[in-house]
Structures are given as C-alpha cells and as structure tokens.
Design an enzyme around this catalytic site. Structure first.
Site, mmCIF file in Angstrom:
data_model
loop_
_atom_site.group_PDB
_atom_site.id
_atom_site.type_symbol
_atom_site.label_atom_id
_atom_site.label_comp_id
_atom_site.label_asym_id
_atom_site.label_seq_id
_atom_site.Cartn_x
_atom_site.Cartn_y
_atom_site.Cartn_z
ATOM 1 N N PRO A 68 0.824 -1.205 0.000
ATOM 2 C CG PRO A 68 -0.815 -1.592 1.602
ATOM 3 C CD PRO A 68 0.500 -2.104 1.119
ATOM 4 C CD GLU A 69 1.708 3.483 -4.626
ATOM 5 O OE1 GLU A 69 1.837 4.691 -4.891
ATOM 6 O OE2 GLU A 69 1.585 2.605 -5.505
ATOM 7 C CG HIS A 104 -5.525 -15.408 5.569
ATOM 8 N ND1 HIS A 104 -4.662 -16.450 5.301
ATOM 9 C CD2 HIS A 104 -6.530 -15.495 4.648
ATOM 10 C CE1 HIS A 104 -5.101 -17.135 4.263
ATOM 11 N NE2 HIS A 104 -6.231 -16.585 3.850
ATOM 12 N NE ARG A 133 -0.423 -11.543 -2.053
ATOM 13 C CZ ARG A 133 -0.508 -10.659 -3.029
ATOM 14 N NH1 ARG A 133 0.288 -9.602 -3.033
ATOM 15 N NH2 ARG A 133 -1.384 -10.800 -4.001
ATOM 16 C CE LYS A 143 18.425 9.428 -4.946
ATOM 17 N NZ LYS A 143 19.354 8.532 -4.230
#
Length: 282
Positions: free
Chosen positions: A2-3, A96, A115, A152
C-alpha cells in the site's frame, strides 16, 4: 505494498479507536507477524497507553504515552502492512488473522495478512531516520525535494520510488503523477529542470490527496480500511494498469514497460513532448 493514501486511510481510521487506550491483551498467532522480536509482544505492549497513531510516507507506527516523543531513540510499535496486511477494528473471522489484540475498553484489534509479509514490531523510532518527508506533511520542503530528485542518475520514475528522495510514492501514484505533469518516466531525473521536478512532486501530492479522499486504491480484497471497506481511486486512474488503452488526454495508446523492475505505464505522445506543462485532463 500500500502507498501513502492507503496507509493514511488506515491510520486515520485507527486513531479514534486507539488514542488514549491501553493494550489489555496481545496474542501473536503467526511468528512471522512479529519476526525479529526477541521478547513476547504481549509482555512489551500490555498496559502501555497509546498516545498517537503516526505515519510518514508508507510507514505507520504507534507512539506511547510513557515515551519522550522528542527522543529519536524512543520505542514505537511499527505496523507494516506489507503486500496484504489489514488492521481491522473488531474480531475478524479469517484464517489469516496473525495478531489479535484487545484494548482496555474491550475494543478488539485484528491484524490480518494473507501473504504474511507485514508485521508488528516494537523498536526505536530511529529506524525511520533515513525515510524522507512525504509530500502531504505540513512542513514539506518542495524545493529541497525537487533538488533531491534531480540529484538522482536514474530514470525519473525510479527516482520517485526512492524513499530517501520523498516518501509515500509507490508504483501507482508515480505513474499517475508523471502523466499529470506530462513528464516521461524514461527521462533521467538529473535532466529535469528544477521547475519540472517541482511540478511532478506537486502532481504526486495532488494525486495522492485525490486518492485519499476516496479511501485509496483497491484492486482486490487485500487492501481495505479498518472497517473492511475498499478504496475507489482505481476508477480515476489515467495510466496505471491501462496499457493498450487510449490516453484520456490525447487518445494515443498507453504503453507499458519495465523500469527498475516495476511495471510502468505512460503515454508516449503527450508525455514525450515539453515537460512540466499543466495537464488538460485532471
């Protein structure tokens, strides 16, 4: 993973339930959900009062009332969602569930992670020291972030994903920000003019605010907020996941390529001409 908008949706959803409450019980149901912790999490958390639910970029943590919040070495509880982690209010009927907690007002907190890439871990806030500010922070320095981006040597798309440049931007919102700013993801970051670097970071902030307003982006049932609800920003995506479809702005076919190991979507026509121009379709 998730962002920023998805993590902020979870953070803001947890805040009214957690702040001012203490842990009454913590049960780790899968060892990977608390990997790297030597002492039992229950012994570390029970009785501790939560002072804040905090976030920077994609990273979220709980602050405690018995810690000095000005001390970078203070202990916090990191809650990392990984690829499929959910923090849910209430008891969840799922195989889960990896961590189950109860607060002092009997509120139940469930960490669900299909996961098992996510985790809860108590540790020093100093682990966050290398993470750059995110564009939605009140004191975010847009000019300085633009300079970091231009320093960069990678493609600008790859540089946007570097959490030491600015945090919170992941694959979805990098593609969308570059489309909005009409900047090719293939362009070298160091070739950007300062105003173009500022334009794409501003676009990232705008896109993430729009996503946050509708709960983030959900492509499947793995991302939900604390009440189990999905986000709806996937309905507003212009390029991400739309390879082979016409561009919303110019009608040309959206291409998909791979940059830095990540699938990248862009319009080869309107993102290859002049950069930094205001988008006509937002």
């Amino acid at each position: 993973m998730p962002e920023l908008p998805e993590v902020e949706s979870v953070r803001s959803g947890l805040e009214p339930y957690l702040v001012g409450r203490s842990f009454a019980a913590v049960d780790v149901l899968h060892p990977r959900a608390n990997r790297g912790q030597e002492a039992p999490l229950s012994a570390l958390l029970v009785g501790r009062k939560i002072a804040a639910v905090a976030r920077r970029g994609k990273f979220m943590w709980l602050e405690f009332a018995d810690e000095d919040h000005t001390d970078p070495a203070r202990d916090v509880l990191f809650i990392h969602l990984g690829m499929s982690g959910q923090v849910r209010i209430g008891e969840v009927d799922s195989p889960h569930v990896r961590i189950a907690a109860v607060l002092d007002d009997a509120t139940r907190l469930s960490f669900v992670d299909q996961r098992t890439f996510g985790y809860w871990r108590l540790g020093p806030w100093l682990r966050m020291a290398h993470i750059a500010p995110d564009p939605l922070e009140a004191d975010f320095d847009l000019t300085a972030a633009g300079r970091r981006l231009r320093a960069k040597r990678t493609a600008v798309k790859v540089a946007l994903l570097d959490q030491t440049v600015l945090s919170g931007v992941g694959n979805i919102y990098a593609d969308e920000a570059l489309w909005a700013a009409q900047i090719s993801p293939l362009k070298k970051a160091r070739a950007l003019r300062q105003r173009d670097a500022v334009a794409v970071i501003s676009a990232a902030a705008d896109v993430m605010r729009s996503a946050l307003a509708v709960g983030g982006t959900s492509f499947d049932a793995l991302y939900v907020n604390v009440n189990g609800e999905s986000g709806y920003f996937d309905r507003s995506l212009h390029v991400y996941g739309r390879g082979g479809q016409p561009c919303d702005r110019c009608g040309e076919e959206i291409l998909k390529t791979v940059l830095g190991g990540r699938g990248t979507h862009y319009c080869p026509y309107c993102q290859s001409r002049g950069v930094g121009r205001k988008s006509a379709a937002n």
